[in-house]
Design a protein around this motif. Structure first.
Motif, mmCIF file in Angstrom:
data_model
loop_
_atom_site.group_PDB
_atom_site.id
_atom_site.type_symbol
_atom_site.label_atom_id
_atom_site.label_comp_id
_atom_site.label_asym_id
_atom_site.label_seq_id
_atom_site.Cartn_x
_atom_site.Cartn_y
_atom_site.Cartn_z
ATOM 1 N N GLN A 28 0.723 -0.954 -0.126
ATOM 2 C CA GLN A 28 -0.080 0.126 -0.213
ATOM 3 C C GLN A 28 0.874 1.297 -0.041
ATOM 4 O O GLN A 28 0.592 2.250 -0.953
ATOM 5 N N TYR A 29 1.712 1.238 1.106
ATOM 6 C CA TYR A 29 2.588 2.500 0.934
ATOM 7 C C TYR A 29 3.595 2.561 -0.053
ATOM 8 O O TYR A 29 4.090 3.659 -0.535
ATOM 9 N N PHE A 30 4.059 1.458 -0.503
ATOM 10 C CA PHE A 30 5.199 1.673 -1.742
ATOM 11 C C PHE A 30 4.360 2.132 -2.950
ATOM 12 O O PHE A 30 4.748 2.824 -3.819
ATOM 13 N N SER A 31 3.091 1.808 -3.140
ATOM 14 C CA SER A 31 2.289 2.318 -4.182
ATOM 15 C C SER A 31 1.817 3.651 -3.943
ATOM 16 O O SER A 31 1.899 4.441 -5.173
ATOM 17 N N ARG A 32 1.777 4.074 -2.955
ATOM 18 C CA ARG A 32 1.648 5.608 -2.649
ATOM 19 C C ARG A 32 2.971 6.188 -3.086
ATOM 20 O O ARG A 32 2.849 7.461 -3.718
ATOM 21 N N PHE A 33 3.923 5.742 -2.621
ATOM 22 C CA PHE A 33 5.396 6.292 -3.101
ATOM 23 C C PHE A 33 5.516 6.234 -4.610
ATOM 24 O O PHE A 33 5.877 7.394 -5.287
ATOM 25 N N LEU A 34 5.257 5.255 -5.363
ATOM 26 C CA LEU A 34 5.281 5.150 -6.719
ATOM 27 C C LEU A 34 4.256 5.933 -7.561
ATOM 28 O O LEU A 34 4.781 6.497 -8.623
ATOM 29 N N ALA A 35 2.897 6.106 -6.794
ATOM 30 C CA ALA A 35 2.132 7.104 -7.719
ATOM 31 C C ALA A 35 2.686 8.527 -7.583
ATOM 32 O O ALA A 35 2.490 9.437 -8.917
ATOM 33 N N TRP A 36 3.289 8.923 -6.518
ATOM 34 C CA TRP A 36 3.829 10.050 -6.306
ATOM 35 C C TRP A 36 5.169 10.372 -7.272
ATOM 36 O O TRP A 36 5.271 11.284 -8.093
ATOM 37 N N TYR A 37 5.782 9.232 -7.291
ATOM 38 C CA TYR A 37 7.138 9.356 -8.101
ATOM 39 C C TYR A 37 6.780 9.191 -9.650
ATOM 40 O O TYR A 37 7.335 10.259 -10.496
ATOM 41 N N LEU A 38 5.838 8.379 -10.209
ATOM 42 C CA LEU A 38 5.705 8.370 -11.634
ATOM 43 C C LEU A 38 4.966 9.757 -12.020
ATOM 44 O O LEU A 38 5.129 10.360 -13.086
ATOM 45 N N MET A 39 4.231 10.464 -11.191
ATOM 46 C CA MET A 39 3.550 11.414 -11.578
ATOM 47 C C MET A 39 4.542 12.507 -11.589
ATOM 48 O O MET A 39 4.539 13.579 -12.658
ATOM 49 N N ARG A 40 5.578 12.621 -10.755
ATOM 50 C CA ARG A 40 6.434 13.782 -10.940
ATOM 51 C C ARG A 40 7.553 13.447 -11.959
ATOM 52 O O ARG A 40 7.942 14.288 -12.611
ATOM 53 N N GLN A 41 7.711 12.185 -12.614
ATOM 54 C CA GLN A 41 8.510 11.781 -13.817
ATOM 55 C C GLN A 41 7.583 12.060 -14.895
ATOM 56 O O GLN A 41 8.225 11.914 -15.975
ATOM 57 N N GLY A 42 6.536 12.521 -14.999
ATOM 58 C CA GLY A 42 5.589 12.739 -16.442
ATOM 59 C C GLY A 42 4.997 11.637 -16.660
ATOM 60 O O GLY A 42 4.678 11.590 -17.880
ATOM 61 N N TYR A 43 4.887 10.410 -16.077
ATOM 62 C CA TYR A 43 4.181 9.308 -16.668
ATOM 63 C C TYR A 43 2.658 9.732 -16.851
ATOM 64 O O TYR A 43 2.011 10.582 -16.383
ATOM 65 N N SER A 44 2.127 8.758 -17.691
ATOM 66 C CA SER A 44 0.506 9.025 -18.088
ATOM 67 C C SER A 44 -0.255 8.865 -16.704
ATOM 68 O O SER A 44 0.157 8.315 -15.635
ATOM 69 N N LYS A 45 -1.281 9.915 -16.809
ATOM 70 C CA LYS A 45 -2.366 9.907 -15.642
ATOM 71 C C LYS A 45 -2.757 8.228 -15.472
ATOM 72 O O LYS A 45 -2.998 7.932 -14.335
ATOM 73 N N GLU A 46 -3.212 7.488 -16.536
ATOM 74 C CA GLU A 46 -3.545 6.142 -16.487
ATOM 75 C C GLU A 46 -2.843 5.296 -15.460
ATOM 76 O O GLU A 46 -3.220 4.425 -14.601
#
Length: 239
Positions: A28-46
């Protein structure tokens, strides 16, 4: 046969509610980190949404899994009321009642999140849950500091035993010091875990300013630490 034997520790671990909860919590918390990281890296909204949904689903699953836990903490509080040390008794009872309060509100939050019943003041319930959670962690942290002081006193007594002429006294003192070192290691680990965990509800309550990436990493680390402790408990191993 050896493969079956090797999988037994894992089966023992996952057979416990605490063991499964620590695994779910780590993801759960690693997913929270990944969502934050991927958003910062410009990955797709999906892509970001996928990890956010995983985080929310696991959080809801953990709340369901913990329904009924407040009763266990109330029972633990009753048992803790028999502790002879007055300060330790106060902190232990406070810790267990705090966690009981936290998990009670957590169950109400689950009902709202699952759509079973909509509470008008759900934000207030979330706030109270975080406050009870933080209170329980702080009580646990104070207990760790108190036990550290007790260990220091016992260590000083054992050190004096090393100054005796008799070999039996010295051997007893060495054994005592080794046991105290192991005990202090466990206390230090719990202090570190509590110190990190306290930042999560503190962030939810806006007592500290942390982004989702930091909170996600903290939660992942403390989940792994908690999983190690539970693994050692069910498999009688040393950590």
């Amino acid at each position: 046969m050896s493969a079956i034997i090797n999988v037994q520790p894992w089966l023992k671990f996952t057979a416990t509610t605490v063991g499964r909860d620590k695994l779910y919590r780590a993801v759960q918390y690693f997913s929270r980190f990944l969502a934050w990281y991927l958003m910062r890296q410009g990955y797709s909204k999906e892509t970001v949404v996928r990890f956010n949904n995983l985080k929310k689903s696991l959080a809801l699953s953990r709340k369901l899994m913990r329904i009924g836990k407040p009763i266990e903490h109330v029972e633990s509080a009753v048992l803790a009321s028999n502790i002879k040390d007055e300060f330790l008794r106060f902190c232990s009872v406070g810790k267990q009642l705090s966690y009981a309060g936290y998990l009670t509100y957590d169950a109400l939050i689950f009902l709202d999140g699952a759509g079973a019943y909509r509470f008008q003041n759900i934000k207030r319930y979330n706030e109270l849950a975080s406050k009870f959670w933080l209170s329980g962690i702080l009580f646990s942290f104070v207990i760790g500091l108190y036990r550290t002081r007790q260990i220091q006193i016992r260590r000083e007594t054992a050190m004096r035993g090393l100054r005796h002429q008799g070999e039996n006294e010295k051997s007893t003192a060495r054994t005592e010091l080794q046991g105290l070192a192991r005990e202090q290691h466990g206390v230090n680990k719990q202090l570190l875990q509590d110190g990190l965990d306290a930042l999560i509800p503190s962030s939810s309550l806006n007592y500290v300013d942390l982004d989702d990436g930091v909170v996600g990493l903290i939660g992942t680390v403390t989940s792994i630490m908690g999983a190690q402790t539970q693994w050692a408990k069910v498999n009688k191993a040393k950590v």
